[in-house]
Structures are given as C-alpha cells and as structure tokens.
Design a protein around this motif. Structure first.
Motif, mmCIF file in Angstrom:
data_model
loop_
_atom_site.group_PDB
_atom_site.id
_atom_site.type_symbol
_atom_site.label_atom_id
_atom_site.label_comp_id
_atom_site.label_asym_id
_atom_site.label_seq_id
_atom_site.Cartn_x
_atom_site.Cartn_y
_atom_site.Cartn_z
ATOM 1 N N LEU A 89 -134.106 4.404 57.667
ATOM 2 C CA LEU A 89 -133.897 3.861 58.655
ATOM 3 C C LEU A 89 -134.649 5.107 59.931
ATOM 4 C CD1 LEU A 89 -132.768 1.906 61.160
ATOM 5 C CD2 LEU A 89 -130.623 3.658 61.056
ATOM 6 N N LEU A 90 -135.001 4.527 60.473
ATOM 7 C CA LEU A 90 -136.230 5.294 61.250
ATOM 8 C C LEU A 90 -135.377 4.211 62.750
ATOM 9 C CD1 LEU A 90 -139.932 4.120 60.283
ATOM 10 C CD2 LEU A 90 -138.150 5.940 59.257
ATOM 11 N N GLU A 91 -135.644 5.844 63.477
ATOM 12 C CA GLU A 91 -134.467 5.498 64.616
ATOM 13 C C GLU A 91 -135.128 6.690 65.899
ATOM 14 O OE1 GLU A 91 -129.457 5.509 64.717
ATOM 15 O OE2 GLU A 91 -130.113 6.959 66.254
ATOM 16 N N LYS A 92 -135.552 5.363 66.813
ATOM 17 C CA LYS A 92 -136.107 6.298 68.115
ATOM 18 C C LYS A 92 -134.681 5.981 69.188
ATOM 19 C CE LYS A 92 -140.290 6.290 71.518
ATOM 20 N NZ LYS A 92 -141.133 5.705 71.740
ATOM 21 N N SER A 93 -134.297 6.757 69.711
ATOM 22 C CA SER A 93 -132.782 6.862 70.280
ATOM 23 C C SER A 93 -133.054 6.212 71.801
ATOM 24 C CB SER A 93 -132.810 8.536 70.737
ATOM 25 O OG SER A 93 -131.360 8.247 71.525
ATOM 26 N N GLN A 94 -131.973 5.147 71.999
ATOM 27 C CA GLN A 94 -132.091 4.585 73.404
ATOM 28 C C GLN A 94 -133.456 3.617 73.146
ATOM 29 O OE1 GLN A 94 -129.352 4.627 75.050
ATOM 30 N NE2 GLN A 94 -128.717 6.644 73.975
ATOM 31 N N ASN A 95 -134.243 3.443 72.179
ATOM 32 C CA ASN A 95 -134.957 2.331 72.493
ATOM 33 C C ASN A 95 -134.937 1.173 70.739
ATOM 34 O OD1 ASN A 95 -137.446 1.268 72.998
ATOM 35 N ND2 ASN A 95 -138.455 3.540 73.692
ATOM 36 N N ARG A 119 -128.240 10.491 57.480
ATOM 37 C CA ARG A 119 -128.725 10.025 56.746
ATOM 38 C C ARG A 119 -129.954 9.077 57.661
ATOM 39 N NH1 ARG A 119 -124.565 7.378 52.802
ATOM 40 N NH2 ARG A 119 -126.991 6.668 51.182
ATOM 41 N N ARG A 120 -130.575 9.427 58.572
ATOM 42 C CA ARG A 120 -132.170 8.605 59.331
ATOM 43 C C ARG A 120 -133.203 9.576 59.703
ATOM 44 N NH1 ARG A 120 -127.370 8.107 62.061
ATOM 45 N NH2 ARG A 120 -126.892 9.364 63.915
ATOM 46 N N VAL A 121 -133.739 8.750 60.135
ATOM 47 C CA VAL A 121 -135.038 9.849 60.839
ATOM 48 C C VAL A 121 -135.214 9.041 62.290
ATOM 49 C CG1 VAL A 121 -137.746 10.049 60.711
ATOM 50 C CG2 VAL A 121 -136.705 9.028 58.761
ATOM 51 N N ASP A 122 -135.144 10.758 62.588
ATOM 52 C CA ASP A 122 -135.153 10.361 64.279
ATOM 53 C C ASP A 122 -136.149 10.855 64.406
ATOM 54 O OD1 ASP A 122 -134.476 11.467 66.405
ATOM 55 O OD2 ASP A 122 -133.079 12.726 66.140
#
Length: 224
Positions: A89-95, A119-122
């Motif tokens: 999981l790739l994650e760009k916070s709030q977006n 367990r994700r890519v911040d």
C-alpha cells in the motif's frame, strides 16, 4: 467516477465500483480490513476496495510472470539497483492511496520496513516509486481511467496496465502531469512493449516459467 454497489460478506465490505468517501472513511477501512484479503485505493474523494480472495489462475500466472520479467531484466543489468514490492500500500496522507500489483524502485533508496512502523509505504517519508503496474483481469476500464489518474496525481513516472484477457500491455510515461502511451519503457531502458506482449503470448502454449526463460533469451539478444 460512478456510484457504488456494495457486497457484504462476514461483516466485511468490498466495493465493486468507486464510491464517494472521505479520507477518514478510507482510514477506517484500512485499519479494520485484513490487508491480505483486500486492496484499497483512494483518490479525490472516491474509494475503491477490491476483495482479493483466491487469485484466479490467469491473474496469478501473469502476475508471477511479470515479477520474473523484472528479475530477469535486472539480473542481466547488474549495474542497476532495484527493489520490487508489488501490492504494498502506497499512501500520501489526506490525499491518495493505492496498492498496485507491481511496484518498482530504481536505485538503493527504496523503502525499508522497521519494527514498529505501519505495514505500508508512507510517501511523506519515502520517495515515489519509479514504476507501478496493474494486472487487469476484470476491471480494465478502471485501471485505464481512475487508477491511471491516481498514479499520475502521485507523480509516478511510469505506469503499466497488463490486459490479461486481451494479452496486451499498455505502458504510459508521465509528461506534464498526464500519462502518454509509449512503445518503449523508460524505467527499463530500451525494453520494447511489443516484447512484453510477445512474452504474454507464449502463455498460450507454455508455462510462465518457460515464458520468462524465453524473455531472458530475447533480452540477451537485445544487449548484443
């Protein structure tokens, strides 16, 4: 984006189409659904949750084939450092968030998990990957539309869509914020898209291991 149809099984929910949602909705599903059973995508106020369940034979065969293709490519280009972390999981916070089938980092500054971290890519801590891809078996339209927009918004330089049923490979490179179709990969330099499609075509008569071996022979000839 379209309205949603929901399926509820054993008190868990998956969406077969994108639905309106907030980031908080996404976080709630992310933190409560089993990560090995679901893939989550969020972009511009819309959420998609796909239930992985048991992977179909065609999807699994081609997914493993493309992992092997990446291994073959970099084994023949040992000067290039790369890391493959598909389905993470790739994650760009709030977006924006997404879990592509293929995730490729070039260079030695790839994400590394440490004890105590999620367990994700911040993507506020790690750079974006150089390439992502979707193995498209049942939702080709979404992979070529909403997910393409999602990965473009993240600024990922190259996006692959592998059409399982049509034995086609679409390779897009990011130009001025939009993906443009190309016939040669930039991440895997000098790799022609038609060679990827020829490799998939080998699955009509051969196993994915045999197809990967055939691909290896073709790449060696490209280097000559």
């Amino acid at each position: 984006m379209t309205s949603t149809v929901t399926l509820t099984t054993q008190n868990q929910t998956s969406f077969v189409e994108w639905r309106r949602a907030t980031w908080q909705d996404y976080v709630g599903y992310r933190d409560n659904l089993a990560s090995e059973q679901y893939r989550l995508f969020f972009h511009q106020g819309y959420l998609l949750i796909t239930e992985m369940g048991w992977e179909g034979i065609n999807h699994a065969t081609i997914c493993d084939l493309f992992t092997a293709i990446l291994y073959v490519w970099f084994s023949l280009h040992p000067d290039q450092v790369a890391s493959s972390i598909g389905r993470c999981l790739l994650e760009k916070s709030q977006n924006t968030a997404g879990a592509p089938d293929l995730v490729l980092y070039l260079g030695d500054d790839y994400p590394r998990w440490q004890a105590g971290q999620p367990r994700r890519v911040d993507l506020s801590q790690w750079r974006i990957p150089d390439l992502v891809g979707e193995i498209s078996d049942t939702i080709l339209a979404s992979d070529l539309d909403e997910k393409k927009q999602l990965y473009a918004a993240l600024g990922i330089p190259e996006y692959w869509v592998i059409d399982v049923r049509g034995s086609r490979v679409f390779v897009f490179v990011l130009q001025d914020g939009k993906y443009q179709l190309t016939d040669t990969s930039e991440a895997l330099k000098e790799l022609p898209v038609d060679l990827l499609e020829q490799t998939i075509a080998k699955l009509e008569t051969d196993s994915n291991i045999s197809a990967a071996q055939w691909f290896s022979q073709q790449v060696m000839e490209l280097k000559v």
